[in-house]
Write an enzyme that holds these catalytic residues in place. Structure first.
Site, PDB file in Angstrom:
ATOM      1  N   VAL A  33      -6.247  -2.080  -8.226  1.00  0.00           N
ATOM      2  CA  VAL A  33      -4.785  -2.240  -8.216  1.00  0.00           C
ATOM      3  C   VAL A  33      -4.371  -3.602  -7.657  1.00  0.00           C
ATOM      4  O   VAL A  33      -3.237  -4.049  -7.872  1.00  0.00           O
ATOM      5  CB  VAL A  33      -4.063  -1.103  -7.449  1.00  0.00           C
ATOM      6  N   TYR A 121      -6.922  -2.686   8.616  1.00  0.00           N
ATOM      7  CA  TYR A 121      -6.414  -1.437   8.027  1.00  0.00           C
ATOM      8  C   TYR A 121      -5.021  -1.123   8.573  1.00  0.00           C
ATOM      9  O   TYR A 121      -4.082  -0.894   7.818  1.00  0.00           O
ATOM     10  CB  TYR A 121      -7.379  -0.302   8.359  1.00  0.00           C
TER      11      TYR A 121
END
Ligand code: UDP
Length: 285
Positions: A33, A121
């Site tokens: 993506v 993250y």
């Protein structure tokens, strides 16, 4: 409804999709993506779950993790905008970092170290939330943000590196369970079937504001290891290892918002969930 799934298999596997093979309502494309995705026809929902989510895996792929939370999120929001689709972001309890408020309500802004090993993250997901809010405010995209707390279930990778797959594989193999630190740090463990119901509830009934999805049943990591040894009927011992940098000391979702607003709460107890995931790991080991 037809489902198109996209995965670059950085942490997933084709084998996990085998039960869907031949299903006329399911299509799979191996894609990243981060590179943008072009889809013909109408799209009703865009569910953006792409990202490594296990500390050792995002530690091994920090740049990719940053990109998928930022560029990947922007691309998926662009797709949702172009298709007038509802967009759902899989965010995380890691946005709270090593929390100073316990349990964590959605109103807590968190305590994240941007330059530590978890920063790639945590900050990417925080940025992803900011992207979702910006597309909602600027382009009126219909957005959802779910903050997922520790969840487990069948089809997790044996080599995932998180506590439950590690402990289960170790218990089944009769190896020592590697508890990091003294094991007094806590987590609250949700079973996958409960989480999936929560995701669908958020999609159907949620609004643009974040909602915690997790099971508030909190255990220490040492208790978790002992429970897995017992449930596995294993003779494994516990071996303590060094605590990773910035490992959150406590984590428990305040799910008042999910209860009141979505009418959702987990129903699978800790041990029942662990038994089911254990049965899966036994079947593949
Ligand atoms: N942990 C552990 N042994 C392992 C893997 C993890 O003691 O083999 C600990 C880890 O340090 C953390 C907790 O278990 O305190 C949950 O870690 P996990 O990687 O599952 O997810 P996190 O909640 O940290 O993202």
């Amino acid at each position: 409804m037809r489902v198109l799934a996209l995965d670059n298999f950085i942490t997933g596997s084709a084998q996990n999709l085998s039960s869907l093979q031949g299903n006329p309502d399911f299509e799979f494309r191996q894609a990243d993506v981060n590179h943008g995705v072009f889809i013909g026809g109408n799209v009703r929902y865009v569910l953006h779950f792409a990202s490594p989510a296990s500390p050792p895996q995002y530690d091994a792929n920090p740049i990719h993790t940053l990109k998928v939370g930022t560029i990947g999120t922007m691309n998926m929001l662009g797709l949702a905008r172009a298709k007038s689709a509802t967009f759902l972001l899989a965010s995380t309890s890691e946005v709270y970092g090593d929390p100073l408020i316990h349990p964590q309500p959605e109103s807590y802004w968190g305590n994240v170290n941007p330059i530590g090993p978890r920063g790639c993250y945590d900050e990417a997901k925080r940025c992803a939330e900011a992207y979702a809010m910006a597309y909602q405010r600027t382009h009126q995209v219909d957005t959802r943000i779910i903050r997922i707390f520790n969840t487990h279930g069948p089809r997790m990778q044996i080599s995932d590196g998180r506590a439950i797959p590690n402990f289960m594989a170790q218990a089944i193999r009769g190896e020592p369970l590697t508890v990091y630190g003294d094991g007094s740090q806590t987590r609250s463990i949700c079973y996958i079937s409960d989480l999936v119901r929560g995701v669908l509830a958020a999609l159907e009934r949620g609004d643009e504001l974040p909602v915690n999805l997790g099971n508030p049943e909190e255990v220490s990591v040492l208790e978790l290891a002992k429970a897995i040894i017992r449930l596995a009927g294993s003779s494994s011992r516990i071996e303590h290892r060094e605590l990773p940098v910035d490992d959150p000391k406590q984590r428990r979702p305040d799910i008042t918002h999910a209860r009141e607003f979505l009418g959702w709460q987990p129903v699978v107890g800790l041990e029942d969930g662990l038994r089911q995931t254990l049965a899966y790991f036994r079947s593949v080991l």
